[in-house]
Design a protein around this motif. Sequence first.
Motif, mmCIF file in Angstrom:
data_model
loop_
_atom_site.group_PDB
_atom_site.id
_atom_site.type_symbol
_atom_site.label_atom_id
_atom_site.label_comp_id
_atom_site.label_asym_id
_atom_site.label_seq_id
_atom_site.Cartn_x
_atom_site.Cartn_y
_atom_site.Cartn_z
ATOM 1 N N GLN A 154 11.433 -31.171 1.670
ATOM 2 C CA GLN A 154 12.071 -31.968 3.300
ATOM 3 C C GLN A 154 12.248 -30.885 4.435
ATOM 4 O OE1 GLN A 154 15.667 -33.241 1.430
ATOM 5 N NE2 GLN A 154 14.379 -35.736 1.151
ATOM 6 N N ARG A 155 12.529 -29.578 3.798
ATOM 7 C CA ARG A 155 12.597 -28.465 4.892
ATOM 8 C C ARG A 155 11.751 -27.595 4.924
ATOM 9 N NH1 ARG A 155 17.231 -25.832 1.129
ATOM 10 N NH2 ARG A 155 18.821 -26.862 2.038
ATOM 11 N N LEU A 156 10.617 -27.710 5.004
ATOM 12 C CA LEU A 156 9.581 -27.644 4.626
ATOM 13 C C LEU A 156 8.811 -28.502 6.649
ATOM 14 C CD1 LEU A 156 7.359 -25.037 4.887
ATOM 15 C CD2 LEU A 156 6.229 -26.211 2.988
ATOM 16 N N ASN A 157 8.525 -29.572 5.200
ATOM 17 C CA ASN A 157 7.875 -30.764 6.353
ATOM 18 C C ASN A 157 8.641 -30.391 7.949
ATOM 19 O OD1 ASN A 157 6.698 -30.782 4.973
ATOM 20 N ND2 ASN A 157 7.504 -32.942 4.101
ATOM 21 N N ARG A 158 10.280 -30.656 7.913
ATOM 22 C CA ARG A 158 11.197 -30.646 9.323
ATOM 23 C C ARG A 158 11.256 -29.704 10.349
ATOM 24 N NH1 ARG A 158 16.359 -30.693 7.631
ATOM 25 N NH2 ARG A 158 15.765 -31.988 6.246
ATOM 26 N N THR A 159 10.899 -28.111 9.517
ATOM 27 C CA THR A 159 10.234 -26.934 9.826
ATOM 28 C C THR A 159 8.986 -27.493 10.834
ATOM 29 O OG1 THR A 159 12.175 -25.470 8.826
ATOM 30 C CG2 THR A 159 10.722 -24.447 10.156
ATOM 31 N N LEU A 160 8.048 -27.294 10.064
ATOM 32 C CA LEU A 160 6.889 -27.625 10.750
ATOM 33 C C LEU A 160 6.635 -28.404 11.658
ATOM 34 C CD1 LEU A 160 4.622 -27.415 7.611
ATOM 35 C CD2 LEU A 160 4.466 -25.854 9.065
ATOM 36 N N ALA A 161 6.746 -29.817 11.673
ATOM 37 C CA ALA A 161 6.737 -30.917 13.023
ATOM 38 C C ALA A 161 7.455 -30.727 13.652
ATOM 39 C CB ALA A 161 7.925 -32.285 12.227
ATOM 40 N N ASP A 162 9.101 -29.374 13.537
ATOM 41 C CA ASP A 162 9.181 -29.160 14.843
ATOM 42 C C ASP A 162 8.420 -27.878 15.195
ATOM 43 O OD1 ASP A 162 11.648 -30.083 14.683
ATOM 44 O OD2 ASP A 162 12.760 -28.557 13.610
ATOM 45 N N VAL A 163 8.215 -26.816 14.900
ATOM 46 C CA VAL A 163 6.787 -25.692 15.279
ATOM 47 C C VAL A 163 5.552 -26.620 16.117
ATOM 48 C CG1 VAL A 163 5.313 -24.026 14.930
ATOM 49 C CG2 VAL A 163 7.940 -23.940 13.737
ATOM 50 N N ILE A 164 4.929 -28.103 15.916
ATOM 51 C CA ILE A 164 4.140 -28.501 16.038
ATOM 52 C C ILE A 164 4.051 -29.069 17.304
ATOM 53 C CG2 ILE A 164 2.563 -30.730 15.984
ATOM 54 C CD1 ILE A 164 2.618 -29.894 12.450
ATOM 55 N N ASP A 165 5.661 -29.867 17.077
ATOM 56 C CA ASP A 165 5.773 -30.819 18.417
ATOM 57 C C ASP A 165 6.274 -28.760 19.960
ATOM 58 O OD1 ASP A 165 6.124 -32.331 17.958
ATOM 59 O OD2 ASP A 165 8.825 -32.695 17.272
ATOM 60 N N ALA A 166 6.726 -27.958 19.019
ATOM 61 C CA ALA A 166 6.711 -26.966 20.463
ATOM 62 C C ALA A 166 5.379 -26.512 20.612
ATOM 63 C CB ALA A 166 7.608 -25.628 19.672
ATOM 64 N N ARG A 167 4.332 -26.687 19.969
ATOM 65 C CA ARG A 167 3.000 -26.303 20.333
ATOM 66 C C ARG A 167 2.635 -26.750 21.145
ATOM 67 N NH1 ARG A 167 5.329 -22.378 19.205
ATOM 68 N NH2 ARG A 167 4.399 -20.724 17.491
ATOM 69 N N ARG A 168 2.921 -28.106 20.338
ATOM 70 C CA ARG A 168 2.023 -29.071 21.859
ATOM 71 C C ARG A 168 2.514 -28.856 23.693
ATOM 72 N NH1 ARG A 168 3.599 -33.719 17.667
ATOM 73 N NH2 ARG A 168 1.890 -33.745 16.820
ATOM 74 N N ALA A 169 4.126 -28.603 23.237
ATOM 75 C CA ALA A 169 4.635 -28.180 24.854
ATOM 76 C C ALA A 169 3.932 -26.307 25.385
ATOM 77 C CB ALA A 169 6.121 -28.150 24.499
ATOM 78 N N ASP A 170 4.073 -25.959 24.543
ATOM 79 C CA ASP A 170 4.080 -24.638 24.767
ATOM 80 C C ASP A 170 2.574 -23.856 24.423
ATOM 81 O OD1 ASP A 170 3.689 -22.760 25.637
ATOM 82 O OD2 ASP A 170 5.671 -21.490 25.379
ATOM 83 N N PRO A 171 0.931 -24.192 23.886
ATOM 84 C CA PRO A 171 0.317 -24.140 23.015
ATOM 85 C C PRO A 171 -0.002 -22.685 23.307
ATOM 86 C CG PRO A 171 -0.536 -25.667 25.027
ATOM 87 C CD PRO A 171 0.786 -25.314 25.002
ATOM 88 N N GLY A 172 -0.058 -21.884 22.113
ATOM 89 C CA GLY A 172 -0.277 -20.137 21.731
ATOM 90 C C GLY A 172 -2.169 -20.451 21.820
ATOM 91 N N ASP A 176 -3.064 -19.330 18.750
ATOM 92 C CA ASP A 176 -2.651 -19.296 17.132
ATOM 93 C C ASP A 176 -3.487 -20.837 16.163
ATOM 94 O OD1 ASP A 176 -0.506 -21.948 16.950
ATOM 95 O OD2 ASP A 176 -0.455 -20.403 18.432
ATOM 96 N N LEU A 177 -3.600 -21.142 14.699
ATOM 97 C CA LEU A 177 -4.433 -22.267 14.273
ATOM 98 C C LEU A 177 -3.685 -23.396 14.669
ATOM 99 C CD1 LEU A 177 -6.350 -23.714 12.766
ATOM 100 C CD2 LEU A 177 -5.172 -22.668 10.629
ATOM 101 N N ILE A 178 -2.168 -23.070 14.694
ATOM 102 C CA ILE A 178 -1.573 -24.955 14.800
ATOM 103 C C ILE A 178 -1.880 -25.141 16.559
ATOM 104 C CG2 ILE A 178 0.805 -26.060 15.251
ATOM 105 C CD1 ILE A 178 1.947 -24.459 12.603
ATOM 106 N N SER A 179 -1.705 -24.457 17.277
ATOM 107 C CA SER A 179 -2.272 -24.803 18.656
ATOM 108 C C SER A 179 -3.457 -25.769 18.709
ATOM 109 C CB SER A 179 -2.242 -23.636 19.756
ATOM 110 O OG SER A 179 -0.685 -23.188 19.639
ATOM 111 N N HIS A 180 -4.516 -24.757 18.288
ATOM 112 C CA HIS A 180 -5.246 -25.550 18.579
ATOM 113 C C HIS A 180 -6.412 -26.815 17.442
ATOM 114 C CE1 HIS A 180 -7.997 -22.425 19.748
ATOM 115 N NE2 HIS A 180 -7.018 -20.828 19.116
ATOM 116 N N LEU A 181 -5.019 -27.048 16.612
ATOM 117 C CA LEU A 181 -4.932 -27.960 15.945
ATOM 118 C C LEU A 181 -5.033 -29.889 16.449
ATOM 119 C CD1 LEU A 181 -4.167 -27.045 11.770
ATOM 120 C CD2 LEU A 181 -6.323 -27.691 12.844
#
Length: 415
Positions: free
Chosen positions: A204-222, A224-229
């Motif tokens: 649960q913690r892992l999923n929540r944190t990853l979902a937050d990072v994914i949201d942050a990259r949607r708003a502000d891409p870099g 990194d792999l998550i931004s490319h995905l």
Amino acid sequence: MRLGEARRALGFASELYGGKVRGLVDVHVRHNEFARLRSVVDPYPVYEAIRAAGRFVETPNGHLATADHAIAEQVFRSRRFGVVRPGAKPVDNAFDRSFLTRNPPDHTRLRRLVAPAFSPQRLVVFEDLVEQTVARLLDEARSAGSFDVMDALGMPLPVAVINALLGLPEPEGTALAEYGATLGTAAPGFRSMRHAREVMVAAQRLNRTLADVIDARRADPGDDLISHLVAAEGDGAEAIRADELVPLCRMLLIAGFETTVGVLGNAVDALLDRPDQWELLTADPGRAAAVVQETLRFDPPVQRTGRVSFDDTEIAGRPIAAGQWVNVLIGGANRDPAVFSDPAVFDLERTDAGAHLAFSSGIHRCIGRPLAELEATIALRSLAERMPGLRRAGATRRGNSTLVRSPLSLPVRAG
Ligand code: HEM
């Protein structure tokens, strides 16, 4: 833990304990060699017994298992086998292992999206990061004098690399790796109710944190792999669906962490048991790449995987029915005397180590292989250069996973 989760954990646990009782019957009453793998610390004699019993053996639950290198390779490369039975019910999103457990065309679509992150051009960027991280970690370890190889180097190095790969900010990266490691311990099954609960909380913690990072990259891409995905998100034939993002990132984290920890730990463990081999490395630290290949052959972190037959087929004269699972015992195939001379001897001068199947083969072969080899080679080379007098300060402690082989603790003195 909510009620539904508690029920699920209970279900897993009762299945586990039922499995343990069945396991004892299988070993002691039916003399099934495969069943012994559940309880042994050293699996290699069991693989020998399995290979002596035939190219395939039947497991207590009706699957097949093989420790034969040629069969393993054939199963890995065959397009008539996959990693999931066609039409099987999808797994719960919390345990979804993305394209590691998808057949084409989903496998092809998702693997293609992450492949550029492991290209030779990207690897150059990681080389500097790995060199600097190893140098810093070994400086810290040397100043302590006595240290644990796993705590000081084995674990922090892959964490730093996966953080950089996914673009995870500190301290999220370290926490995520810890959740990922806890989740990884569930791969062979739950040991107890407590273990099942720990795994669910970590998931649960892992999923929540990853979902937050994914949201942050949607708003502000870099870069990194998550931004490319995130940039490839959509419904098209080449796109990644929104609900596939968290499972994919989680799988990368788990697939790339414990395995790399394992190759580092298994290498140092093997070398410290064999002073002649350690001396070969310290005399010429350029041999580190050979140590990595020999460790991957002799004591691979991923000990087995599985494939399921899509249709009625035949391998080495044995008919295999549609839906039949084959357990491929990588640790056993890597010691097949038909391929490796003196397979039980750790010898970094051997010329046949490269035929190992530690990363499997075929369409699911490890995508992180170049990165893992880079990390392990630089770490072992630097260890030999900086601490040629390295010696044990206590016994190696291993976990009880029969799937991933890795020391938990490896105490040493810098020398
Ligand atoms: C020494 C370290 C490693 C070992 C021994 C290892 C081993 C493996 C093995 C055996 C498989 C294939 C499983 C199968 O065929 O069923 C695999 C797949 C995979 N590995 Fe690794 N791995 C290592 C490091 C890494 C790293 C560093 C990453 C990424 C950061 C990674 C990512 C993956 C992924 C994404 C797959 C799925 C490939 C697919 O299904 O197409 N691995 N790995």
